[in-house]
Design a protein around this motif. Structure first.
Motif, PDB file in Angstrom:
ATOM      1  N   THR A 193       0.849  -1.186   0.000  1.00 47.64           N
ATOM      2  CA  THR A 193       0.000   0.000   0.000  1.00 47.64           C
ATOM      3  C   THR A 193       0.884   1.236   0.000  1.00 47.64           C
ATOM      4  N   PRO A 194       0.345   2.404  -0.349  1.00 50.22           N
ATOM      5  CA  PRO A 194       1.164   3.627  -0.370  1.00 50.22           C
ATOM      6  C   PRO A 194       1.857   3.915   0.954  1.00 50.22           C
ATOM      7  N   MET A 195       1.148   3.740   2.084  1.00 48.52           N
ATOM      8  CA  MET A 195       1.738   4.051   3.384  1.00 48.52           C
ATOM      9  C   MET A 195       2.997   3.226   3.629  1.00 48.52           C
ATOM     10  N   TYR A 196       2.953   1.943   3.310  1.00 49.49           N
ATOM     11  CA  TYR A 196       4.107   1.078   3.551  1.00 49.49           C
ATOM     12  C   TYR A 196       5.188   1.254   2.485  1.00 49.49           C
ATOM     13  N   PHE A 197       4.790   1.707   1.304  1.00 45.45           N
ATOM     14  CA  PHE A 197       5.776   2.064   0.283  1.00 45.45           C
ATOM     15  C   PHE A 197       6.630   3.231   0.785  1.00 45.45           C
ATOM     16  N   PHE A 198       5.973   4.248   1.351  1.00 45.67           N
ATOM     17  CA  PHE A 198       6.699   5.382   1.919  1.00 45.67           C
ATOM     18  C   PHE A 198       7.530   4.940   3.120  1.00 45.67           C
ATOM     19  N   LEU A 199       6.966   4.068   3.940  1.00 45.31           N
ATOM     20  CA  LEU A 199       7.666   3.600   5.134  1.00 45.31           C
ATOM     21  C   LEU A 199       8.911   2.793   4.769  1.00 45.31           C
ATOM     22  N   GLY A 200       8.833   2.007   3.707  1.00 39.60           N
ATOM     23  CA  GLY A 200       9.998   1.263   3.239  1.00 39.60           C
ATOM     24  C   GLY A 200      11.110   2.189   2.783  1.00 39.60           C
ATOM     25  N   ASN A 201      10.731   3.265   2.082  1.00 42.06           N
ATOM     26  CA  ASN A 201      11.728   4.251   1.645  1.00 42.06           C
ATOM     27  C   ASN A 201      12.310   5.009   2.835  1.00 42.06           C
ATOM     28  N   LEU A 202      11.482   5.269   3.852  1.00 36.43           N
ATOM     29  CA  LEU A 202      11.980   5.925   5.057  1.00 36.43           C
ATOM     30  C   LEU A 202      13.037   5.060   5.737  1.00 36.43           C
ATOM     31  N   SER A 203      12.795   3.753   5.803  1.00 34.05           N
ATOM     32  CA  SER A 203      13.767   2.827   6.399  1.00 34.05           C
ATOM     33  C   SER A 203      15.063   2.805   5.587  1.00 34.05           C
ATOM     34  N   GLY A 233      16.594  16.306  -2.569  1.00 34.27           N
ATOM     35  CA  GLY A 233      17.777  16.019  -1.771  1.00 34.27           C
ATOM     36  C   GLY A 233      19.057  16.137  -2.578  1.00 34.27           C
ATOM     37  N   SER A 234      19.035  15.644  -3.810  1.00 31.24           N
ATOM     38  CA  SER A 234      20.225  15.682  -4.671  1.00 31.24           C
ATOM     39  C   SER A 234      20.602  17.109  -5.040  1.00 31.24           C
ATOM     40  N   VAL A 235      19.611  17.900  -5.449  1.00 35.89           N
ATOM     41  CA  VAL A 235      19.876  19.281  -5.873  1.00 35.89           C
ATOM     42  C   VAL A 235      20.415  20.114  -4.716  1.00 35.89           C
ATOM     43  N   SER A 236      19.756  20.025  -3.551  1.00 38.29           N
ATOM     44  CA  SER A 236      20.202  20.807  -2.396  1.00 38.29           C
ATOM     45  C   SER A 236      21.578  20.345  -1.917  1.00 38.29           C
ATOM     46  N   ALA A 280      16.007  14.467   1.678  1.00 35.76           N
ATOM     47  CA  ALA A 280      15.026  13.539   1.102  1.00 35.76           C
ATOM     48  C   ALA A 280      14.058  13.059   2.172  1.00 35.76           C
ATOM     49  N   GLU A 281      14.559  12.816   3.385  1.00 37.39           N
ATOM     50  CA  GLU A 281      13.686  12.366   4.470  1.00 37.39           C
ATOM     51  C   GLU A 281      12.673  13.437   4.851  1.00 37.39           C
ATOM     52  N   ALA A 282      13.099  14.702   4.847  1.00 35.61           N
ATOM     53  CA  ALA A 282      12.169  15.789   5.185  1.00 35.61           C
ATOM     54  C   ALA A 282      10.993  15.822   4.209  1.00 35.61           C
ATOM     55  N   PHE A 283      11.291  15.710   2.911  1.00 39.25           N
ATOM     56  CA  PHE A 283      10.223  15.734   1.900  1.00 39.25           C
ATOM     57  C   PHE A 283       9.395  14.447   1.944  1.00 39.25           C
ATOM     58  N   LEU A 284      10.039  13.337   2.270  1.00 38.16           N
ATOM     59  CA  LEU A 284       9.303  12.071   2.370  1.00 38.16           C
ATOM     60  C   LEU A 284       8.311  12.105   3.539  1.00 38.16           C
ATOM     61  N   ILE A 318      13.615  26.859   2.004  1.00 41.35           N
ATOM     62  CA  ILE A 318      12.805  26.148   1.005  1.00 41.35           C
ATOM     63  C   ILE A 318      12.615  24.669   1.352  1.00 41.35           C
ATOM     64  N   ILE A 319      13.385  24.170   2.320  1.00 41.20           N
ATOM     65  CA  ILE A 319      13.219  22.767   2.739  1.00 41.20           C
ATOM     66  C   ILE A 319      12.328  22.673   3.970  1.00 41.20           C
ATOM     67  N   ILE A 320      12.663  23.431   5.019  1.00 38.00           N
ATOM     68  CA  ILE A 320      11.945  23.301   6.285  1.00 38.00           C
ATOM     69  C   ILE A 320      10.543  23.896   6.211  1.00 38.00           C
ATOM     70  N   LEU A 321      10.415  25.117   5.682  1.00 33.46           N
ATOM     71  CA  LEU A 321       9.099  25.778   5.673  1.00 33.46           C
ATOM     72  C   LEU A 321       8.036  25.020   4.876  1.00 33.46           C
ATOM     73  N   PRO A 322       8.287  24.662   3.599  1.00 35.29           N
ATOM     74  CA  PRO A 322       7.241  23.959   2.844  1.00 35.29           C
ATOM     75  C   PRO A 322       6.864  22.613   3.446  1.00 35.29           C
ATOM     76  N   THR A 323       7.849  21.858   3.902  1.00 35.68           N
ATOM     77  CA  THR A 323       7.542  20.537   4.454  1.00 35.68           C
ATOM     78  C   THR A 323       6.768  20.647   5.769  1.00 35.68           C
ATOM     79  N   ILE A 324       7.168  21.607   6.612  1.00 36.49           N
ATOM     80  CA  ILE A 324       6.441  21.796   7.867  1.00 36.49           C
ATOM     81  C   ILE A 324       5.015  22.273   7.601  1.00 36.49           C
ATOM     82  N   ILE A 325       4.843  23.171   6.631  1.00 42.40           N
ATOM     83  CA  ILE A 325       3.506  23.671   6.296  1.00 42.40           C
ATOM     84  C   ILE A 325       2.606  22.528   5.822  1.00 42.40           C
TER      85      ILE A 325
END
Length: 312
Positions: free
Chosen positions: A60-70, A155-158, A113-117, A208-215
């Motif tokens: 499922t999408p939730m576990y797909f994201f969770l796998g990438n987080l791991s 993550g790569s660009v920053s 990448a983790e912040a955006f994930l 541009i990383i912290i503000l958008p992701t936190i919002i």
């Protein structure tokens, strides 16, 4: 001055990672602590990825994201922990110039990448709870892939931008980095270059990383809380809050440490090292525990896997 800075920069072939300013007898204790935490990171995150990949019910999408987080947690902790453990036993505590560049680049890539994930995971929970009937339509496999790919791209660009700007500095003041890994703030302390451009770039990236992701996370959870409070069933509210509280716990620890490290003025190096430990080792260790212990599907999948492979 510019020529002398360039000459000194070209002469730098390695750096010294000072690490923690404690008595030498405590280095053994720190080594054992790092080893234990890193072993738990390996076991927890590899185990989480294995469970998600082998159990069809977790497709499922939730576990797909969770796998990438791991995967991200495993990778960026591996960039930091082994070298730190080696330096507890090493008298020189050196890291090559290329090794320092690589460490900063990879760490910056995966932490961003983790912040955006985490923001993508908050959006996923928002759709699942606030628009459950449209969840399968909106959270398609293609969108999930795009969100994860976008996280790695950001993550790569920053990382490229921060690393390239950091290592154009001249390091003629000292080779000793007052940290246990290569990070741009300890590196700027030993530079004799003008730091204005680096500070502008780092402030821009943090913004541009912290503000958008936190919002995204805050707005998503405002809607989630509003929706959950309207659920009449006590069991339904409990289940919804249980699913979201795991994610909120991870977000709080990570962002709290990152904000302390990169937003608050750099006046307390030792406190910065402790804050760094939170997101380099503590968070990657806790994430699998938080998501597995509070998740019925993961616990059932783990039991199923252990029955199939009793040797594990």
């Amino acid at each position: 001055m510019g020529d002398r800075g360039t000459d000194n920069h070209s002469e730098v072939t390695d750096f010294i990672l000072v690490g923690f300013r404690v008595r030498s007898e405590l280095h053994i204790l720190l080594f054992l602590l790092f080893l234990l935490v890193y072993a738990m990171i390996l076991l927890g995150n590899v185990g989480m990825m294995t469970i998600i990949m082998t159990d069809p019910r977790l497709n499922t999408p939730m576990y797909f994201f969770l796998g990438n987080l791991s995967f991200i947690d495993l990778f960026y902790s591996s960039v930091i922990a082994p070298k730190a453990m080696i330096n507890f036993w090493s008298e020189s505590k050196s890291i090559s110039f290329a090794g320092c560049v690589t460490q900063l680049f990879l760490f910056a890539l995966f932490i961003v990448a983790e912040a955006f994930l985490l923001a993508a995971m908050a959006y996923d929970r928002f759709i699942a709870i606030c628009n459950p009937l449209l969840y399968s339509v909106q959270m398609t496999a293609r969108l999930c892939m795009q969100l994860v790919a976008g996280s790695y791209l950001c993550g790569s660009v920053s990382s490229i931008l921060l690393t390239s700007v950091t290592f154009t500095l001249s390091f003629c003041a000292s080779r000793a980095i007052d940290h246990f890994y290569c990070d741009y703030r300890p590196l700027q302390r030993i530079s004799c270059s003008d730091l204005y451009f680096l500070k502008v770039v780092s402030f821009f990236l943090c913004t541009i990383i912290i503000l958008p992701t936190i919002i995204v996370i805050i707005v998503s959870y405002m809607y989630i809380v509003s929706t959950v409070l309207k659920i009449r069933s006590t069991e339904g509210r409990k289940k919804a809050f249980s699913t979201c509280s795991s994610h909120l716990g991870v977000v709080s620890v990570l962002y709290g440490a990152v904000i302390f490290m990169y937003v608050i003025p750099d006046r307390f190096p030792e406190l910065s090292k402790v804050a760094s430990l939170c997101y380099t080792l503590v968070t990657p260790m806790l994430n699998p525990l938080i998501y597995s212990l509070r998740n019925k599907d993961v616990k059932e999948a783990l039991k199923k896997l252990l029955k199939k492979n009793p040797i594990l």
